[in-house]
Write a protein that holds these residues in place. Structure first.
Motif, PDB file in Angstrom:
ATOM      1  N   GLU A 120       0.749  -1.119   0.119  1.00 14.31           N
ATOM      2  CA  GLU A 120       0.067   0.058  -0.058  1.00 14.31           C
ATOM      3  C   GLU A 120       0.762   1.247   0.038  1.00 14.31           C
ATOM      4  O   GLU A 120       1.760   1.256   0.789  1.00 14.31           O
ATOM      5  N   ASN A 121       0.365   2.389  -0.761  1.00 10.29           N
ATOM      6  CA  ASN A 121       1.040   3.695  -0.716  1.00 10.29           C
ATOM      7  C   ASN A 121       0.723   4.317   0.656  1.00 10.29           C
ATOM      8  O   ASN A 121      -0.696   4.179   0.867  1.00 10.29           O
ATOM      9  N   ILE A 122       1.397   5.044   1.192  1.00  3.98           N
ATOM     10  CA  ILE A 122       0.912   5.590   2.456  1.00  3.98           C
ATOM     11  C   ILE A 122       0.697   7.018   2.388  1.00  3.98           C
ATOM     12  O   ILE A 122       1.138   7.776   1.382  1.00  3.98           O
ATOM     13  N   ASP A 124      -4.482   3.334  -2.076  1.00  2.00           N
ATOM     14  CA  ASP A 124      -5.371   4.247  -0.909  1.00  2.00           C
ATOM     15  C   ASP A 124      -5.511   5.530  -1.837  1.00  2.00           C
ATOM     16  O   ASP A 124      -4.736   6.293  -1.721  1.00  2.00           O
ATOM     17  N   VAL A 125      -6.839   5.674  -2.087  1.00  2.00           N
ATOM     18  CA  VAL A 125      -7.218   6.855  -2.502  1.00  2.00           C
ATOM     19  C   VAL A 125      -7.126   8.072  -1.732  1.00  2.00           C
ATOM     20  O   VAL A 125      -6.907   9.262  -1.870  1.00  2.00           O
ATOM     21  N   ALA A 126      -7.418   7.752  -0.320  1.00  4.29           N
ATOM     22  CA  ALA A 126      -7.449   8.634   0.698  1.00  4.29           C
ATOM     23  C   ALA A 126      -6.060   9.103   0.931  1.00  4.29           C
ATOM     24  O   ALA A 126      -5.655  10.292   1.088  1.00  4.29           O
ATOM     25  N   ASN A 127      -4.998   8.114   0.562  1.00  6.47           N
ATOM     26  CA  ASN A 127      -3.584   8.589   0.782  1.00  6.47           C
ATOM     27  C   ASN A 127      -3.066   9.375  -0.260  1.00  6.47           C
ATOM     28  O   ASN A 127      -2.178  10.240  -0.159  1.00  6.47           O
ATOM     29  N   VAL A 141      -8.660  -1.418  -3.510  1.00  4.88           N
ATOM     30  CA  VAL A 141      -8.397  -0.091  -3.033  1.00  4.88           C
ATOM     31  C   VAL A 141      -8.927   0.333  -1.482  1.00  4.88           C
ATOM     32  O   VAL A 141      -9.989  -0.359  -1.104  1.00  4.88           O
ATOM     33  N   HIS A 142      -8.168   1.033  -0.987  1.00  6.60           N
ATOM     34  CA  HIS A 142      -8.522   1.658   0.199  1.00  6.60           C
ATOM     35  C   HIS A 142      -9.464   2.946   0.047  1.00  6.60           C
ATOM     36  O   HIS A 142      -9.024   3.907  -0.509  1.00  6.60           O
ATOM     37  N   VAL A 143     -10.277   3.393   1.044  1.00  3.81           N
ATOM     38  CA  VAL A 143     -11.058   4.397   0.993  1.00  3.81           C
ATOM     39  C   VAL A 143     -11.169   4.949   2.511  1.00  3.81           C
ATOM     40  O   VAL A 143     -11.527   4.075   3.400  1.00  3.81           O
ATOM     41  N   ALA A 144     -11.041   6.102   2.867  1.00  2.00           N
ATOM     42  CA  ALA A 144     -11.211   6.440   4.538  1.00  2.00           C
ATOM     43  C   ALA A 144     -11.047   8.151   4.463  1.00  2.00           C
ATOM     44  O   ALA A 144     -10.880   8.730   3.655  1.00  2.00           O
ATOM     45  N   VAL A 167     -11.368  11.058  -6.149  1.00  2.00           N
ATOM     46  CA  VAL A 167     -10.101  10.472  -6.494  1.00  2.00           C
ATOM     47  C   VAL A 167     -10.378   8.810  -6.880  1.00  2.00           C
ATOM     48  O   VAL A 167     -10.142   8.336  -7.814  1.00  2.00           O
ATOM     49  N   LEU A 168     -11.348   8.158  -6.056  1.00  2.00           N
ATOM     50  CA  LEU A 168     -12.062   6.970  -6.246  1.00  2.00           C
ATOM     51  C   LEU A 168     -12.604   6.975  -7.698  1.00  2.00           C
ATOM     52  O   LEU A 168     -12.374   5.911  -8.385  1.00  2.00           O
TER      53      LEU A 168
END
Length: 436
Positions: free
Chosen positions: A144-146, A177-180, A207-210, A234-235
């Motif tokens: 994961e990209n941070i 991670d689109v939030a990142n 994909v992560h979303v937060a 972004v998502l």
């Protein structure tokens, strides 16, 4: 082969019941370090028996660190993948500790994920570490990209180029991670659309979303707030370029009710659907230029990365001078964020301490953290914190001090202290004899 995961949510004990009742949940992700393979939470067992996929998500491996991945941590991650019958496991492109043999200095820990420099040295080291991890794991790995508060000076690649090279050289899957990406847009001025254009979209595992919040021009990736519109945008952009195999909502703190979580999941699904509607009309993505790289010389790169990461982490957690080229204000923000995160995690690992110390816990721990970098994990950190309090004759309340001392004695040995009267008498006698 790409695993189609579908719509998911991060499983946490605080929302376990709500997750079990939610409609449309195809899979869940669990923090790997928070589950014991031999004693899985009943909620996870029930979900798995219903056919819900469970993916372990590691946070402590430190694949972006200068040293090779720890064999024990890799074995633990592999054990969880087997116990959960997971189709893949995930970790982060980050470093979480520094110092040690490569620098002939004490080992120190961040207690959180820190960004690696996007340089050829860092890429060489990361690629070898990823290959080591891939060989040790029984299922595919995705990384994961941070989110980052700080930027390294002298970076040689964009985030998209760095991730492209990593996937190209190792075959590793990517957890985007689109939030990142949004966090790095606010904090480092990086364009999420450019990063998506440069990514190898075919390598995306999920994909992560937060959610997060902005304070004084800095975006904090809190995982404790609703997902904002810019992150959903972004998502949608990502989903307009490729069909994501899975999309997962993360929430780690400040848990809302089940209805609000379901509304957030619905917003996430709508963003993906909107992206799908745009996909057919969108031109194929153009991959950005790929930087040159060279094979070999990884050991020398490890040495250079070790020295650089130790200098940065020492500045963040041990009051060492800020290395040249770093933004001092941002380093200060990052240092405070690390200390706050450390206090929060210790409060979870040792929940008795905030109860015993009340409102005095947080200021006392932050004062301790300014002087003492973490060197042995959060459990050891809690014990060292209490030991320092007791050595200073604190708290002033004698009864409370005795309770803290009992708490420390109960946990500082290799096994719990016996409560049997004879054993307690023997301990008391030994203490008296030692004083003489």
């Amino acid at each position: 082969m790409t695993v189609r995961l579908g719509s998911g949510i991060g499983w946490r004990p605080e929302i376990a019941d709500a997750v079990e009742r939610m409609p449309g949940i195809d899979w869940v992700e669990v923090v790997a370090e928070n589950v014991c393979p031999g004693h899985l939470p009943e909620s996870l067992v029930r979900l798995r028996e219903r056919g819900v996929t469970v993916v372990p998500h590691g946070v402590s491996l430190g694949l972006g660190g200068a040293e090779r991945p720890d064999e024990g941590r890799l074995a633990a991650l592999a054990e969880r993948a087997v116990a959960l019958r997971s189709p893949l496991v995930t970790e982060h492109i980050a470093f979480v500790r520094a110092g040690g043999a490569l620098t002939a200095s004490p080992r120190i820990e961040a207690g959180h994920l820190l960004p690696v420099p996007r340089t050829r040295d860092a890429l060489d080291v990361l690629c070898e570490n990823v290959r080591i991890a891939q060989e040790a794991l029984p299922v595919p790995l995705a990384v994961e990209n941070i989110a980052a508060l700080i930027s390294w000076p002298g970076e040689e690649m964009t985030e998209g180029q760095f991730l492209y090279e990593l996937a190209d050289r190792t075959g590793v899957r990517l957890l985007i991670d689109v939030a990142n990406l949004h966090t790095n847009h606010v904090n480092r001025g990086e364009d999420p659309a450019k990063a998506l254009t440069e990514l190898p979209l075919e390598a995306i595992a999920y994909v992560h979303v937060a959610g997060g919040f902005e304070r004084d021009g800095v975006w904090h990736d809190s995982h404790a707030h609703p997902v904002p519109g810019p992150v959903l945008d972004v998502l949608t952009d990502l989903a307009s370029r490729v069909r994501p195999p899975g999309v997962l909502l993360e929430r780690d703190e400040n848990f809302p009710g089940a209805d609000e979580l379901e509304r957030e999941l619905a917003a996430v699904r709508r963003a993906v659907e909107e992206g799908a509607r745009r996909r057919d009309a969108r031109a194929a993505p153009v991959v950005g230029g790929r930087p040159e790289w060279r094979r070999g010389a990884v050991e020398a790169a490890r040495q250079r990365i070790a020295l650089a990461q130790t200098a940065v982490l020492s500045a963040l957690v041990a009051q060492a001078p800020v290395p040249e080229g770093f933004d001092r204000v941002r380093m200060g923000v990052q240092a405070r964020a690390l200390a706050a995160k450390r206090a929060d995690v210790v409060a979870k690992v040792a929940p008795e301490l905030p109860v015993l110390l009340g409102d005095g816990y947080r200021p006392a721990f932050l004062a301790y953290a300014q002087k003492r970098p973490m060197t042995g994990g959060h459990r050891r950190d809690a014990l060292d914190f209490v030991a320092e309090l007791l050595a200073a004759g604190r708290p002033e309340d004698g009864r409370l001090r005795r309770e803290l001392r009992e708490w420390w004695l109960e946990r500082s040995g290799p096994r719990p202290r016996s409560g049997r009267p004879a054993v307690r008498l023997a301990r008391a006698t030994r203490r008296v004899l030692l004083r003489r």
